[in-house]
Scaffold this motif. Structure first.
Motif, mmCIF file in Angstrom:
data_model
loop_
_atom_site.group_PDB
_atom_site.id
_atom_site.type_symbol
_atom_site.label_atom_id
_atom_site.label_comp_id
_atom_site.label_asym_id
_atom_site.label_seq_id
_atom_site.Cartn_x
_atom_site.Cartn_y
_atom_site.Cartn_z
ATOM 1 N N LEU A 32 0.507 -1.120 0.075
ATOM 2 C CA LEU A 32 -0.018 0.054 -0.253
ATOM 3 C C LEU A 32 0.817 1.495 -0.098
ATOM 4 N N ASN A 33 0.618 2.643 -1.135
ATOM 5 C CA ASN A 33 1.310 3.797 -1.236
ATOM 6 C C ASN A 33 1.006 4.457 0.351
ATOM 7 N N PRO A 34 2.021 4.303 1.140
ATOM 8 C CA PRO A 34 1.499 5.415 2.581
ATOM 9 C C PRO A 34 1.402 6.829 2.403
ATOM 10 N N TYR A 35 1.517 7.337 0.968
ATOM 11 C CA TYR A 35 1.592 8.783 1.189
ATOM 12 C C TYR A 35 0.578 8.395 -0.528
ATOM 13 N N PRO A 36 -0.663 8.158 -0.220
ATOM 14 C CA PRO A 36 -1.632 8.530 -1.743
ATOM 15 C C PRO A 36 -2.316 9.374 -1.901
ATOM 16 N N GLU A 37 -1.629 10.798 -1.016
ATOM 17 C CA GLU A 37 -2.187 12.612 -1.236
ATOM 18 C C GLU A 37 -1.024 12.450 -2.584
ATOM 19 N N LEU A 38 0.428 11.801 -2.667
ATOM 20 C CA LEU A 38 1.800 12.413 -2.977
ATOM 21 C C LEU A 38 1.406 11.511 -4.520
ATOM 22 N N GLU A 39 0.661 10.531 -4.272
ATOM 23 C CA GLU A 39 0.564 9.790 -5.794
ATOM 24 C C GLU A 39 0.833 10.759 -6.910
ATOM 25 N N GLY A 40 1.521 10.054 -7.754
ATOM 26 C CA GLY A 40 2.404 10.594 -9.015
ATOM 27 C C GLY A 40 3.131 11.921 -8.910
ATOM 28 N N LEU A 41 3.824 12.732 -7.876
ATOM 29 C CA LEU A 41 4.739 13.556 -7.585
ATOM 30 C C LEU A 41 6.043 13.366 -7.097
ATOM 31 N N VAL A 42 6.439 14.476 -8.043
ATOM 32 C CA VAL A 42 7.844 13.829 -8.648
ATOM 33 C C VAL A 42 8.516 15.327 -8.425
ATOM 34 N N VAL A 43 9.455 15.317 -7.247
ATOM 35 C CA VAL A 43 10.364 16.840 -7.033
ATOM 36 C C VAL A 43 11.779 16.590 -7.750
ATOM 37 N N ARG A 44 12.284 17.564 -8.511
ATOM 38 C CA ARG A 44 13.693 17.182 -8.749
ATOM 39 C C ARG A 44 14.074 17.597 -8.155
ATOM 40 N N ILE A 45 15.378 16.909 -7.118
ATOM 41 C CA ILE A 45 15.983 18.053 -6.456
ATOM 42 C C ILE A 45 16.695 19.105 -6.074
ATOM 43 N N ASN A 46 17.753 18.867 -7.400
ATOM 44 C CA ASN A 46 18.344 19.953 -7.520
ATOM 45 C C ASN A 46 17.775 21.701 -8.133
ATOM 46 N N SER A 47 16.778 20.898 -9.026
ATOM 47 C CA SER A 47 16.206 22.441 -8.789
ATOM 48 C C SER A 47 14.500 22.946 -7.944
ATOM 49 N N ALA A 48 14.439 22.198 -7.199
ATOM 50 C CA ALA A 48 13.219 22.637 -6.147
ATOM 51 C C ALA A 48 13.341 23.766 -5.590
ATOM 52 N N SER A 49 12.193 24.886 -4.936
ATOM 53 C CA SER A 49 12.755 25.568 -4.393
ATOM 54 C C SER A 49 12.695 24.863 -2.792
ATOM 55 N N GLU A 50 12.467 25.620 -1.831
ATOM 56 C CA GLU A 50 12.040 25.442 -0.537
ATOM 57 C C GLU A 50 10.949 24.897 -0.369
ATOM 58 N N GLU A 51 9.622 25.657 -0.500
ATOM 59 C CA GLU A 51 8.281 25.147 -1.172
ATOM 60 C C GLU A 51 8.349 24.065 -1.588
ATOM 61 N N GLU A 52 8.763 24.036 -2.902
ATOM 62 C CA GLU A 52 8.284 22.531 -3.702
ATOM 63 C C GLU A 52 9.011 21.167 -2.772
ATOM 64 N N LEU A 53 10.296 21.296 -2.063
ATOM 65 C CA LEU A 53 10.688 20.163 -0.906
ATOM 66 C C LEU A 53 9.744 20.272 0.330
#
Length: 123
Positions: free
Chosen positions: A51-72
């Motif tokens: 089971l996905n423990p974070y269903p609300e984050l389904e499909g979320l992908v964060v590009r760590i090197n270019s993400a802002s603090e808010e996105e992180l």
């Protein structure tokens, strides 16, 4: 019980034990001989779905090197302080190329990294 000459039959404990052993062995053999050759499909075991423990984050992908603090901060286990620490690490040491590099950042351990992996992209 009596024999023809009037003597009684006596069965000792050893004989009773031996008869019990023979009867038990016969019942076990019968159970094994009459058992089905394979487990019926109705009682086969399949692994439980993960089971996905974070269903609300389904499909979320964060590009760590270019993400802002808010996105992180959208990532599980990453609050404002850890997001800031990630941005500082990138500015100080350069791009992050592997998830294991995140372990060098204070406050990010094995469990946090395990939770983050499905949502990270390294560009």
């Amino acid at each position: 019980m009596q024999r023809k000459n009037g003597a009684r039959w006596k069965i000792g404990y050893g004989t009773v034990g031996f008869l019990a052993l023979v009867l038990t062995a016969a019942l076990i053999w019968y159970g094994v001989a009459s058992a089905p050759p394979e487990v019926p499909a109705s009682i086969r075991f399949t692994p439980a779905p993960v089971l996905n423990p974070y269903p609300e984050l389904e499909g979320l992908v964060v590009r760590i090197n270019s993400a802002s603090e808010e996105e992180l901060t959208q990532l599980p286990g990453i609050g404002p302080a850890r997001a800031k620490a990630i941005r500082e690490y990138i500015s100080r040491f350069g791009r992050i190329h592997t998830p294991e590099q995140l372990l060098e950042i204070e406050g990010i351990g094995e469990q946090t990294l395990k939770n983050l992996r499905p949502f990270l992209a390294f560009d």
